[in-house]
Design an enzyme around this catalytic site. Sequence first.
Site, mmCIF file in Angstrom:
data_model
loop_
_atom_site.group_PDB
_atom_site.id
_atom_site.type_symbol
_atom_site.label_atom_id
_atom_site.label_comp_id
_atom_site.label_asym_id
_atom_site.label_seq_id
_atom_site.Cartn_x
_atom_site.Cartn_y
_atom_site.Cartn_z
ATOM 1 N N TYR A 179 0.821 -1.221 0.000
ATOM 2 C CA TYR A 179 0.000 0.000 0.000
ATOM 3 C C TYR A 179 0.852 1.268 0.000
ATOM 4 O O TYR A 179 0.375 2.345 -0.348
ATOM 5 C CB TYR A 179 -0.935 0.025 1.214
ATOM 6 N N MET A 198 5.656 5.666 0.060
ATOM 7 C CA MET A 198 5.437 6.517 1.227
ATOM 8 C C MET A 198 5.359 5.591 2.452
ATOM 9 O O MET A 198 4.282 5.319 2.977
ATOM 10 C CB MET A 198 4.149 7.328 1.058
ATOM 11 N N PRO A 199 6.526 5.058 2.880
ATOM 12 C CA PRO A 199 6.509 4.179 4.042
ATOM 13 C C PRO A 199 5.978 4.889 5.284
ATOM 14 O O PRO A 199 6.397 6.007 5.603
ATOM 15 C CB PRO A 199 7.985 3.808 4.228
ATOM 16 N N HIS A 200 5.037 4.254 5.938
ATOM 17 C CA HIS A 200 4.495 4.758 7.200
ATOM 18 C C HIS A 200 3.751 3.620 7.879
ATOM 19 O O HIS A 200 3.391 2.635 7.243
ATOM 20 C CB HIS A 200 3.572 5.955 6.982
ATOM 21 N N SER A 201 3.531 3.789 9.144
ATOM 22 C CA SER A 201 2.788 2.796 9.913
ATOM 23 C C SER A 201 1.511 3.450 10.410
ATOM 24 O O SER A 201 1.115 4.506 9.925
ATOM 25 C CB SER A 201 3.652 2.291 11.066
#
Length: 149
Positions: free
Chosen positions: A56, A65-68
């Site tokens: 995703y 867009m790496p994020h958690s």
Amino acid sequence: MLTQFLDRKLVSFSQVESHDWQSAIKKSCEGLTTEGYISSAYADEIIDCVNKYGPYIVIIPGVAMPHSSEGSINVKGTAISLTIFDKDVTFSEDKAARLFFTLAAKNPEEHTENISNLSEMLMTDGLVEDLMTVKNLDDYQMVASKYNI
């Protein structure tokens, strides 16, 4: 925004040393960790999310867009870093990225604001293509001056 990454020491350049996206995510988190915005466990959180939900984080071809999750306990401050890899990092057969804009946010409002600001910036005509050609800090500064974002 591009100059803000530079001012905060959150721009880095990396060679793709292995072909796994997990290593690329860990590399993309290094600047945020060094500058005190996240703990090293945040990278593992992102990896767990991608394993669970799929890639995703690849939001357009060439851009991740790496994020958690919002409000992660491993986030100490709000910031976005940029890691530019020398070649594509493959997540799946049809998803790869070279530009990693890694997000960290202390609360849901800042998380939404980060995503909104970044999305708006990425819609600037020609910006993504120009960033894909950046090889070093001098190249980056030229692109940042050209767009003045």
